[in-house]
Motif scaffolding. Structure first.
Motif, PDB file in Angstrom:
ATOM      1  N   VAL A   7      -0.177 -10.538  -0.665  1.00 25.72           N
ATOM      2  CA  VAL A   7       0.072  -9.471  -1.638  1.00 25.72           C
ATOM      3  C   VAL A   7      -1.242  -9.126  -2.320  1.00 25.72           C
ATOM      4  CG1 VAL A   7       1.281  -8.821  -3.752  1.00 25.72           C
ATOM      5  CG2 VAL A   7       2.449 -10.198  -2.016  1.00 25.72           C
ATOM      6  N   LYS A   8      -1.656  -7.851  -2.255  1.00 25.96           N
ATOM      7  CA  LYS A   8      -2.931  -7.448  -2.868  1.00 25.96           C
ATOM      8  C   LYS A   8      -2.748  -6.726  -4.199  1.00 25.96           C
ATOM      9  CE  LYS A   8      -3.376  -3.153  -0.156  1.00 25.96           C
ATOM     10  NZ  LYS A   8      -4.247  -2.394   0.774  1.00 25.96           N
ATOM     11  N   ALA A   9      -1.563  -6.222  -4.464  1.00 25.17           N
ATOM     12  CA  ALA A   9      -1.253  -5.577  -5.740  1.00 25.17           C
ATOM     13  C   ALA A   9       0.254  -5.576  -5.901  1.00 25.17           C
ATOM     14  CB  ALA A   9      -1.811  -4.157  -5.785  1.00 25.17           C
ATOM     15  N   PHE A  10       0.724  -5.464  -7.150  1.00 29.07           N
ATOM     16  CA  PHE A  10       2.169  -5.479  -7.360  1.00 29.07           C
ATOM     17  C   PHE A  10       2.538  -4.797  -8.667  1.00 29.07           C
ATOM     18  CE2 PHE A  10       0.397  -9.552  -8.781  1.00 29.07           C
ATOM     19  CZ  PHE A  10       0.861  -9.637 -10.098  1.00 29.07           C
ATOM     20  N   GLU A  11       3.774  -4.301  -8.681  1.00 24.73           N
ATOM     21  CA  GLU A  11       4.391  -3.769  -9.890  1.00 24.73           C
ATOM     22  C   GLU A  11       5.649  -4.576 -10.170  1.00 24.73           C
ATOM     23  OE1 GLU A  11       5.195   0.405  -9.480  1.00 24.73           O
ATOM     24  OE2 GLU A  11       3.242   0.799  -8.544  1.00 24.73           O
ATOM     25  N   ILE A  12       5.903  -4.850 -11.441  1.00 24.96           N
ATOM     26  CA  ILE A  12       7.094  -5.611 -11.832  1.00 24.96           C
ATOM     27  C   ILE A  12       7.757  -4.904 -13.009  1.00 24.96           C
ATOM     28  CG2 ILE A  12       8.022  -7.837 -12.581  1.00 24.96           C
ATOM     29  CD1 ILE A  12       5.491  -9.153 -11.571  1.00 24.96           C
TER      30      ILE A  12
END
Length: 292
Positions: A266-271
């Motif tokens: 995973v290189k970026a994420f939104e939560i």
């Protein structure tokens, strides 16, 4: 009432307004029909995405068959009037084996076929579905089927995938830390919904159990988990665990972020976490985005 013989279907149809077909003068074979989509001239602009959405189609997610809601599209060159929409369904059908297997490799094949058949520079798809899986109760270990919502988004350009995203929404229990702190006994709790959208690193291998890994990160950090079946001993465990682990929405997304951050693929994420508040008429939410 006029005595009309309506004993045959044709008479009944005409009675309700149907008319005989006209002979017509336009071509009836595909080769003779005009192909407006393939009109070639200057149409002012390139178009990044044109296609279909809200397409209901059978899919397979894990061990269960489910239903997917698809959006599929391609680019469109400036000198072309439109795309042939029927080829989108034809491209999807090439990977239909009792439903489309919702895995990255299968979806990449759909995009490659779609781009090739449309003769365009790029293609893209988004599909949302429900993932069903077995989840036993915490103490009695009675097996039952639970579920979470999943989302896949992929983009394909120059014979390669250029963007891959995986999303999941899971429901959990959250117990209010403030309520526990100020009350003589008990504390209010509610159902929370945690949603993540992950940007996948194409240079890292995604493990086969990625759905289970993401789901675990979402539910383990909540006050307590939800289960399809609970006997009394299970209910005691779930209730007491929630009381032992109070969580604000802000707490929850930070704890989930820690686990997601440690995933190398995973290189970026939104939560986002949203609580359906049990003592308010409004919801509470918290949201963040992080890029490594």
């Amino acid at each position: 009432m006029t005595n009309i013989d309506l004993s045959n279907r044709e008479a009944r149809y005409k009675h309700f307004g149907s008319v005989d077909p006209i002979k017509g003068t336009k071509p009836k074979t595909k080769e003779e029909m005009a192909d407006l989509q393939n009109t070639k001239k200057d149409f002012l602009f390139d178009v990044q995405s044109v296609g279909i959405n809200n397409l209901t189609y059978p899919v397979r997610v894990g061990n269960y068959q489910s239903v997917g809601n698809f959006e599929l599209a391609t680019s469109l060159r400036r000198d072309e009037k439109g795309i042939n929409m029927s080829r989108i369904l034809e491209s999807l059908q090439t990977q239909n084996d009792g439903g489309i297997l919702l895995e990255f490799d299968t979806l990449e094949k759909v995009l490659a076929v779609l781009k090739e058949r449309m003769n365009q520079e790029s293609s893209e798809l988004t599909v949302e579905s429900t993932w069903f899986f077995n989840k036993p109760s915490p103490g009695t270990e009675l097996d039952a089927v639970a579920h979470a919502d999943v989302r896949y988004h992929m983009e394909y350009t120059d014979d390669a995938v250029t963007k891959t995203q995986f999303g999941m929404t899971a429901s959990v229990t959250t117990l209010c830390p403030c309520s526990k702190e100020i009350s003589e006994y008990s504390a209010h709790n509610q159902r929370g919904f945690i949603t993540v959208l992950l940007d996948i690193d194409k240079n890292e291998e995604v493990p086969a159990d990625y759905k289970e890994i993401v789901y675990r990160a979402l539910e383990i950090n909540a006050s307590s988990q939800l289960y399809p079946i609970l006997k009394r001993t299970d209910e005691k465990m779930v209730t007491e665990r929630a009381y032992e682990n109070p969580r604000f929405v802000e707490d929850l997304i930070r704890l989930v972020a820690y686990d997601i951050h440690d995933l190398p693929w995973v290189k970026a994420f939104e939560i986002e976490c949203r609580n359906e508040e049990s003592i308010h008429q409004h919801d509470a939410f918290s949201r963040m985005r992080f890029e490594k």
